[in-house]
Write an enzyme that holds these catalytic residues in place. Structure first.
Site, PDB file in Angstrom:
ATOM      1  N   SER A 128      -5.413   4.283  -4.310  1.00 38.92           N
ATOM      2  CA  SER A 128      -4.093   3.866  -3.846  1.00 38.92           C
ATOM      3  C   SER A 128      -4.084   3.703  -2.330  1.00 38.92           C
ATOM      4  O   SER A 128      -4.797   4.415  -1.605  1.00 38.92           O
ATOM      5  CB  SER A 128      -3.085   4.947  -4.234  1.00 38.92           C
ATOM      6  OG  SER A 128      -1.876   4.768  -3.545  1.00 38.92           O
ATOM      7  N   TYR A 152      -0.112  14.162  -4.882  1.00 43.60           N
ATOM      8  CA  TYR A 152      -0.584  12.978  -5.630  1.00 43.60           C
ATOM      9  C   TYR A 152      -1.631  12.221  -4.811  1.00 43.60           C
ATOM     10  O   TYR A 152      -2.720  11.912  -5.286  1.00 43.60           O
ATOM     11  CB  TYR A 152       0.591  12.046  -5.960  1.00 43.60           C
ATOM     12  CG  TYR A 152       0.141  10.661  -6.328  1.00 43.60           C
ATOM     13  CD1 TYR A 152      -0.494  10.428  -7.539  1.00 43.60           C
ATOM     14  CD2 TYR A 152       0.304   9.579  -5.447  1.00 43.60           C
ATOM     15  CE1 TYR A 152      -0.951   9.152  -7.868  1.00 43.60           C
ATOM     16  CE2 TYR A 152      -0.145   8.316  -5.771  1.00 43.60           C
ATOM     17  CZ  TYR A 152      -0.771   8.103  -6.986  1.00 43.60           C
ATOM     18  OH  TYR A 152      -1.240   6.850  -7.301  1.00 43.60           O
ATOM     19  N   LYS A 156      -5.979  11.420  -5.162  1.00 50.26           N
ATOM     20  CA  LYS A 156      -6.700  10.140  -5.038  1.00 50.26           C
ATOM     21  C   LYS A 156      -7.818  10.260  -4.009  1.00 50.26           C
ATOM     22  O   LYS A 156      -8.942   9.802  -4.222  1.00 50.26           O
ATOM     23  CB  LYS A 156      -5.735   9.017  -4.635  1.00 50.26           C
ATOM     24  CG  LYS A 156      -4.714   8.661  -5.696  1.00 50.26           C
ATOM     25  CD  LYS A 156      -5.364   8.075  -6.927  1.00 50.26           C
ATOM     26  CE  LYS A 156      -4.383   7.835  -8.058  1.00 50.26           C
ATOM     27  NZ  LYS A 156      -5.025   7.591  -9.345  1.00 50.26           N
TER      28      LYS A 156
HETATM   29  P1  NAD Z   1       1.157   4.693 -15.699  1.00 56.52           P
HETATM   30  O1  NAD Z   1       1.737   6.056 -15.644  1.00 56.52           O
HETATM   31  O2  NAD Z   1       1.948   3.601 -16.315  1.00 56.52           O
HETATM   32  O3  NAD Z   1      -0.278   4.748 -16.427  1.00 56.52           O
HETATM   33  C1  NAD Z   1      -1.101   5.892 -16.400  1.00 56.52           C
HETATM   34  C2  NAD Z   1      -1.449   6.225 -17.843  1.00 56.52           C
HETATM   35  O4  NAD Z   1      -2.277   7.400 -17.857  1.00 56.52           O
HETATM   36  C3  NAD Z   1      -0.207   6.544 -18.696  1.00 56.52           C
HETATM   37  O5  NAD Z   1      -0.213   5.709 -19.849  1.00 56.52           O
HETATM   38  C4  NAD Z   1      -0.357   8.007 -19.034  1.00 56.52           C
HETATM   39  O6  NAD Z   1       0.176   8.315 -20.309  1.00 56.52           O
HETATM   40  C5  NAD Z   1      -1.867   8.200 -18.954  1.00 56.52           C
HETATM   41  N1  NAD Z   1      -2.312   9.573 -18.687  1.00 56.52           N
HETATM   42  C6  NAD Z   1      -1.894  10.412 -17.716  1.00 56.52           C
HETATM   43  N2  NAD Z   1      -2.543  11.592 -17.804  1.00 56.52           N
HETATM   44  C7  NAD Z   1      -3.396  11.490 -18.852  1.00 56.52           C
HETATM   45  C8  NAD Z   1      -4.324  12.377 -19.453  1.00 56.52           C
HETATM   46  N3  NAD Z   1      -4.498  13.637 -19.025  1.00 56.52           N
HETATM   47  N4  NAD Z   1      -5.052  11.942 -20.501  1.00 56.52           N
HETATM   48  C9  NAD Z   1      -4.874  10.695 -20.992  1.00 56.52           C
HETATM   49  N5  NAD Z   1      -4.005   9.810 -20.469  1.00 56.52           N
HETATM   50  C10 NAD Z   1      -3.264  10.208 -19.405  1.00 56.52           C
HETATM   51  O7  NAD Z   1       0.735   4.303 -14.207  1.00 56.52           O
HETATM   52  P2  NAD Z   1       0.231   2.920 -13.610  1.00 56.52           P
HETATM   53  O8  NAD Z   1       1.259   2.447 -12.654  1.00 56.52           O
HETATM   54  O9  NAD Z   1      -0.259   2.028 -14.680  1.00 56.52           O
HETATM   55  O10 NAD Z   1      -0.979   3.441 -12.731  1.00 56.52           O
HETATM   56  C11 NAD Z   1      -2.322   3.455 -13.209  1.00 56.52           C
HETATM   57  C12 NAD Z   1      -3.196   4.133 -12.169  1.00 56.52           C
HETATM   58  O11 NAD Z   1      -3.062   3.457 -10.931  1.00 56.52           O
HETATM   59  C13 NAD Z   1      -2.812   5.593 -11.888  1.00 56.52           C
HETATM   60  O12 NAD Z   1      -4.005   6.343 -11.702  1.00 56.52           O
HETATM   61  C14 NAD Z   1      -2.018   5.508 -10.600  1.00 56.52           C
HETATM   62  O13 NAD Z   1      -2.093   6.697  -9.858  1.00 56.52           O
HETATM   63  C15 NAD Z   1      -2.704   4.358  -9.880  1.00 56.52           C
HETATM   64  N6  NAD Z   1      -1.845   3.675  -8.904  1.00 56.52           N
HETATM   65  C16 NAD Z   1      -0.622   3.197  -9.295  1.00 56.52           C
HETATM   66  C17 NAD Z   1       0.197   2.585  -8.343  1.00 56.52           C
HETATM   67  C18 NAD Z   1       1.570   2.078  -8.713  1.00 56.52           C
HETATM   68  O14 NAD Z   1       2.384   1.877  -7.819  1.00 56.52           O
HETATM   69  N7  NAD Z   1       1.870   1.833  -9.979  1.00 56.52           N
HETATM   70  C19 NAD Z   1      -0.222   2.448  -7.003  1.00 56.52           C
HETATM   71  C20 NAD Z   1      -1.474   2.925  -6.657  1.00 56.52           C
HETATM   72  C21 NAD Z   1      -2.277   3.537  -7.616  1.00 56.52           C
HETATM   73  N1  UFG Z   2      12.803   2.056  -1.364  1.00 54.12           N
HETATM   74  C1  UFG Z   2      14.170   1.996  -1.173  1.00 54.12           C
HETATM   75  N2  UFG Z   2      14.979   2.451  -2.179  1.00 54.12           N
HETATM   76  C2  UFG Z   2      14.505   2.937  -3.344  1.00 54.12           C
HETATM   77  C3  UFG Z   2      13.093   2.990  -3.532  1.00 54.12           C
HETATM   78  C4  UFG Z   2      12.273   2.537  -2.515  1.00 54.12           C
HETATM   79  O1  UFG Z   2      14.638   1.561  -0.131  1.00 54.12           O
HETATM   80  O2  UFG Z   2      15.283   3.342  -4.206  1.00 54.12           O
HETATM   81  C5  UFG Z   2      11.922   1.536  -0.294  1.00 54.12           C
HETATM   82  C6  UFG Z   2      10.991   2.590   0.264  1.00 54.12           C
HETATM   83  O3  UFG Z   2      11.605   3.323   1.284  1.00 54.12           O
HETATM   84  C7  UFG Z   2       9.822   1.717   0.731  1.00 54.12           C
HETATM   85  C8  UFG Z   2       9.790   0.571  -0.283  1.00 54.12           C
HETATM   86  O4  UFG Z   2      11.097   0.543  -0.858  1.00 54.12           O
HETATM   87  O5  UFG Z   2      10.103   1.175   2.002  1.00 54.12           O
HETATM   88  C9  UFG Z   2       8.768   0.765  -1.386  1.00 54.12           C
HETATM   89  O6  UFG Z   2       8.954   2.035  -1.989  1.00 54.12           O
HETATM   90  P1  UFG Z   2       8.258   2.425  -3.377  1.00 54.12           P
HETATM   91  O7  UFG Z   2       8.737   3.796  -3.734  1.00 54.12           O
HETATM   92  O8  UFG Z   2       8.459   1.347  -4.371  1.00 54.12           O
HETATM   93  O9  UFG Z   2       6.703   2.415  -3.029  1.00 54.12           O
HETATM   94  P2  UFG Z   2       5.898   3.233  -1.917  1.00 54.12           P
HETATM   95  O10 UFG Z   2       5.336   2.229  -0.969  1.00 54.12           O
HETATM   96  O11 UFG Z   2       6.677   4.350  -1.365  1.00 54.12           O
HETATM   97  O12 UFG Z   2       4.742   3.910  -2.806  1.00 54.12           O
HETATM   98  C10 UFG Z   2       4.030   3.178  -3.818  1.00 54.12           C
HETATM   99  C11 UFG Z   2       3.644   4.138  -4.945  1.00 54.12           C
HETATM  100  C12 UFG Z   2       2.651   5.139  -4.449  1.00 54.12           C
HETATM  101  C13 UFG Z   2       1.502   4.443  -3.822  1.00 54.12           C
HETATM  102  C14 UFG Z   2       1.973   3.512  -2.731  1.00 54.12           C
HETATM  103  C15 UFG Z   2       0.834   2.721  -2.160  1.00 54.12           C
HETATM  104  O13 UFG Z   2       4.785   4.836  -5.432  1.00 54.12           O
HETATM  105  O14 UFG Z   2       2.158   5.883  -5.542  1.00 54.12           O
HETATM  106  O15 UFG Z   2       2.911   2.588  -3.260  1.00 54.12           O
HETATM  107  O16 UFG Z   2       0.163   2.058  -3.152  1.00 54.12           O
HETATM  108  F1  UFG Z   2       0.667   5.375  -3.290  1.00 54.12           F
END
Ligand code: NAD
Ligand code: UFG
Length: 336
Positions: A128, A152, A156
């Site tokens: 991330s 969290y 990572k």
């Molecule tokens: P998500 O929660 O939709 O998907 C993660 C999946 O992992 C879920 O289906 C959950 O049920 C499963 N899971 C969690 N713990 C588990 C376990 N112990 N055993 C088996 N399955 C398990 O999240 P996502 O948005 O699809 O994210 C996927 C990956 O990308 C995650 O590792 C997340 O940290 C990373 N990531 C997401 C974002 C974002 O903004 N969505 C940003 C950066 C990184």
């Molecule tokens: N924001 C608002 N109102 C809300 C939610 C978010 O103004 O209700 C703003 C935040 O302050 C930020 C932007 O929208 O400026 C994006 O916020 P998000 O919560 O959507 O995303 P972040 O950038 O904070 O974090 C996300 C994921 C993290 C990941 C990161 C970088 O939640 O897990 O992107 O990949 F680490």
């Protein structure tokens, strides 16, 4: 039809995982999906089967259950792993650090021990942009110093470190650390997307709930940042572009030296108000918002330098913010 490679997809029922499964199947990869459904449901996988017209082995399994996890390696020929499974809510991780460290770290170590035992040495890991911490200047580059501000993010960074150490010790591992920026959007079918239960933490899911009338008003966290309109700037990337990034990483794994980090973003920053306005245009709805204080832990700007992924993986994002909002709306408008 011949499949090029069998890929175990951990967390494959999740938001990014399910979109990547579609891309893998459409490109004739074989997939095996495992998920404990702690943040997803089997319905997403049924939609993947419907969209692609293909079926695949699905295991309801927890990464923390080593014996259950091992069965997947015993019963399938696995060539590579894409590791999405993990807990991902930043705020929740602050209150439940042990749960986050146990799930994300122990789960990953179980995976790596099994991969080693079964001779599987190719891995694509979901990292991330959060690992760039608070002290770098945009655009973020892969070789910048890393730090985190919440458990969290620390999971990572720790997993990245574990994977780098492993690749240093054992030269036959090939690992891509994909640092996602802000994934939004949904598959164009409208059948899968992100629709968290309860009150969303992230911007796009919140906007969507306001647009469909489930929540009254978006709080915009801060309008006094040193950005063009004062609101926070992020690098939003379409989840389908992100999915193709995983295929490119898989294709290039053989030529990767050890563990390599790649930013997956568009390289373009958009403010909170840019996203609100783009969503209003795409949906024809009004998104009520009010300004609120800054959210602790947020930075003013976060966007990627995407040149390494372009140069080394031959990948770049194709879809723009309007297209991301169009597809988010197309998904959410059909949800109950
Ligand atoms: P998500 O929660 O939709 O998907 C993660 C999946 O992992 C879920 O289906 C959950 O049920 C499963 N899971 C969690 N713990 C588990 C376990 N112990 N055993 C088996 N399955 C398990 O999240 P996502 O948005 O699809 O994210 C996927 C990956 O990308 C995650 O590792 C997340 O940290 C990373 N990531 C997401 C974002 C974002 O903004 N969505 C940003 C950066 C990184
Ligand atoms: N924001 C608002 N109102 C809300 C939610 C978010 O103004 O209700 C703003 C935040 O302050 C930020 C932007 O929208 O400026 C994006 O916020 P998000 O919560 O959507 O995303 P972040 O950038 O904070 O974090 C996300 C994921 C993290 C990941 C990161 C970088 O939640 O897990 O992107 O990949 F680490």
């Amino acid at each position: 039809m011949d499949t090029t490679m069998n890929v175990l997809v951990t967390g494959g029922a999740g938001y990014i995982g399910s979109h990547t499964c579609i891309e893998l199947l459409n490109n004739n990869y074989g997939i095996i999906v495992m998920d404990n459904y702690s943040n997803s449901s089997p319905e997403a996988l049924r939609a993947v089967e419907k969209i692609t017209g293909k079926t695949f082995p699905i295991y309801e399994c927890d990464m923390l259950d080593y014996e259950g996890f091992e069965k997947i390696f015993q019963e399938n020929k696995i060539d590579a792993v894409i590791h999405f499974a993990g807990l991902k809510a930043v705020g929740e991780s602050v209150g439940k650090p042990l749960e986050y460290y146990h799930n994300n770290l122990t789960g990953t170590i179980n995976l790596l021990r099994l991969m080693k035992a079964y001779g599987v040495k190719k891995l694509v890991f979901s990292s991330s942009a959060t690992v760039y911490g608070m002290n770098n200047t945009v655009p973020f580059q892969e070789d910048m110093p890393l730090s985190t501000t919440n458990p969290y993010g620390t999971t990572k960074l720790m997993i990245e470190t574990i994977l780098k150490d492993l690749c240093f010790a054992e030269k036959d591992w090939k690992v891509a650390l994909l640092r996602y920026f802000n994934p939004i959007g949904a598959h164009q079918s409208g059948l899968i997307g992100e629709n968290p239960n309860g009150i969303p933490n992230n911007l796009m899911p919140y906007i969507m709930k306001v647009a469909i009338g489930k929540l009254p008003c978006l709080s915009v966290y801060g309008n006094d940042y040193p950005t063009p309109d004062g609101t926070g700037v992020r690098d939003y990337i379409h989840v389908c572009d992100l999915a193709t990034g995983h295929l490119k990483a898989l294709e290039k794994l053989d030529s990767i030296a050890g563990a390599q980090a790649y930013n997956l973003g568009t390289g373009k920053g958009s403010s909170v108000l840019d996203v609100v306005h783009a969503f209003e245009r795409a949906s024809g709805t009004k998104v009520n918002y009010q300004f609120a204080p800054r959210r602790p832990g947020d930075i003013a700007e976060c966007y990627a330098d995407v040149s390494k992924a372009k140069r080394e993986l031959g990948w770049e994002a194709k879809l723009n913010l309007d297209e991301m909002c169009r597809d988010s709306w197309n998904f959410i408008k059909n949800q109950k």
